[in-house]
Scaffold this motif. Structure first.
Motif, PDB file in Angstrom:
ATOM      1  N   UNK A  45       0.808  -1.208   0.000  1.00 33.55           N
ATOM      2  CA  UNK A  45       0.000   0.000   0.000  1.00 33.55           C
ATOM      3  C   UNK A  45       0.843   1.261   0.000  1.00 33.55           C
ATOM      4  N   UNK A  46       0.168   2.359  -0.310  1.00 33.82           N
ATOM      5  CA  UNK A  46       0.844   3.660  -0.334  1.00 33.82           C
ATOM      6  C   UNK A  46       1.416   3.946   1.051  1.00 33.82           C
ATOM      7  N   UNK A  47       2.654   4.398   1.057  1.00 31.93           N
ATOM      8  CA  UNK A  47       3.332   4.718   2.307  1.00 31.93           C
ATOM      9  C   UNK A  47       4.256   3.622   2.809  1.00 31.93           C
ATOM     10  N   UNK A  48       4.110   2.413   2.276  1.00 31.20           N
ATOM     11  CA  UNK A  48       5.019   1.342   2.682  1.00 31.20           C
ATOM     12  C   UNK A  48       6.446   1.744   2.288  1.00 31.20           C
ATOM     13  N   UNK A  49       7.393   1.388   3.146  1.00 31.78           N
ATOM     14  CA  UNK A  49       8.795   1.731   2.876  1.00 31.78           C
ATOM     15  C   UNK A  49       9.660   0.486   3.016  1.00 31.78           C
ATOM     16  N   UNK A  64      16.758   3.165  -0.656  1.00 30.98           N
ATOM     17  CA  UNK A  64      15.484   3.255   0.063  1.00 30.98           C
ATOM     18  C   UNK A  64      14.359   3.672  -0.880  1.00 30.98           C
ATOM     19  N   UNK A  65      13.188   3.056  -0.678  1.00 31.32           N
ATOM     20  CA  UNK A  65      12.037   3.308  -1.545  1.00 31.32           C
ATOM     21  C   UNK A  65      10.771   3.449  -0.713  1.00 31.32           C
ATOM     22  N   UNK A  66       9.868   4.286  -1.220  1.00 29.05           N
ATOM     23  CA  UNK A  66       8.553   4.478  -0.616  1.00 29.05           C
ATOM     24  C   UNK A  66       7.503   4.257  -1.684  1.00 29.05           C
ATOM     25  N   UNK A  67       6.483   3.460  -1.367  1.00 28.32           N
ATOM     26  CA  UNK A  67       5.392   3.215  -2.312  1.00 28.32           C
ATOM     27  C   UNK A  67       4.537   4.472  -2.399  1.00 28.32           C
ATOM     28  N   UNK A  87       7.136   3.303  -6.938  1.00 24.37           N
ATOM     29  CA  UNK A  87       7.944   3.629  -5.771  1.00 24.37           C
ATOM     30  C   UNK A  87       8.860   4.801  -6.096  1.00 24.37           C
ATOM     31  N   UNK A  88       9.089   5.591  -5.072  1.00 28.30           N
ATOM     32  CA  UNK A  88      10.030   6.701  -5.186  1.00 28.30           C
ATOM     33  C   UNK A  88      11.328   6.276  -4.532  1.00 28.30           C
ATOM     34  N   UNK A  89      12.432   6.459  -5.256  1.00 29.28           N
ATOM     35  CA  UNK A  89      13.761   6.088  -4.769  1.00 29.28           C
ATOM     36  C   UNK A  89      14.425   7.341  -4.203  1.00 29.28           C
ATOM     37  N   UNK A  90      14.917   7.239  -2.981  1.00 28.52           N
ATOM     38  CA  UNK A  90      15.455   8.431  -2.323  1.00 28.52           C
ATOM     39  C   UNK A  90      16.815   8.188  -1.693  1.00 28.52           C
ATOM     40  N   UNK A  91      17.625   7.366  -2.332  1.00 29.03           N
ATOM     41  CA  UNK A  91      18.930   7.031  -1.767  1.00 29.03           C
ATOM     42  C   UNK A  91      20.010   8.028  -2.127  1.00 29.03           C
TER      43      UNK A  91
END
Length: 159
Positions: A45-49, A64-67, A87-91
């Motif tokens: 679900x949205x917000x899962x990391x 690191x990724x966030x759905x 997913x958004x990648x924020x590494x």
């Protein structure tokens, strides 16, 4: 930014392929030198990391990724709405977005498409070598999606 897409028809129902694909720790079975751990109580679900750690020793890095989008397939029949996840990648090494779709096909099969829009740090690597990064990504994720497909197909085929 480097963009690439890989797709594969999978001999498994869309809902089965989806379940295998969103089992984040399982990605470590398909991606060489990678392990994945979920950071949130609910992995879907949205917000899962979650974070993928790729590499060995001092050459390893976290991804690191966030759905940010989540819609499971509406069913397994052709014409049912496909599933999609983004997913958004924020590494520190990889930024951008990855998304996949799972589209039901006739015969209890589905098509999985994986799309990556990424920037590799330092940014000049992607700016000057974007086509090479995309080619390498396409090759690496092509192998990954083949390994995933074998796993999803085994989930529906008795041994």
């Amino acid at each position: 930014m480097a963009r690439f897409t890989v797709a594969r028809d999978v001999r498994a129902p869309a809902t089965t392929a989806w379940a295998v694909l969103v089992d984040w720790p399982r990605h470590g079975d398909w991606v060489p030198l990678t392990s994945v751990r979920v950071l949130t109580p609910h992995p879907g679900g949205v917000g899962a990391r979650f974070v993928a750690r790729t590499g060995a020793g001092p050459l390893a890095f976290d991804d690191p990724m966030t759905v940010v989008a989540w819609q499971p397939p509406a069913g397994n029949d052709p014409g049912a709405a496909p599933g999609h996840c983004e997913v958004e990648k924020s590494g520190r090494v990889v930024h951008g977005r990855a998304r996949f779709t799972v589209t039901p096909l006739p015969g209890g099969h589905c098509r999985v498409a994986w799309i990556e829009d990424v920037t590799v740090v330092p940014h000049r690597i992607t700016r000057h070598a974007g086509p090479v990064v995309a080619l390498a990504g396409r090759a690496a994720f092509g192998a990954t999606i083949r390994a995933f497909a074998r796993d999803a197909e085994r989930a529906v085929t008795p041994r």
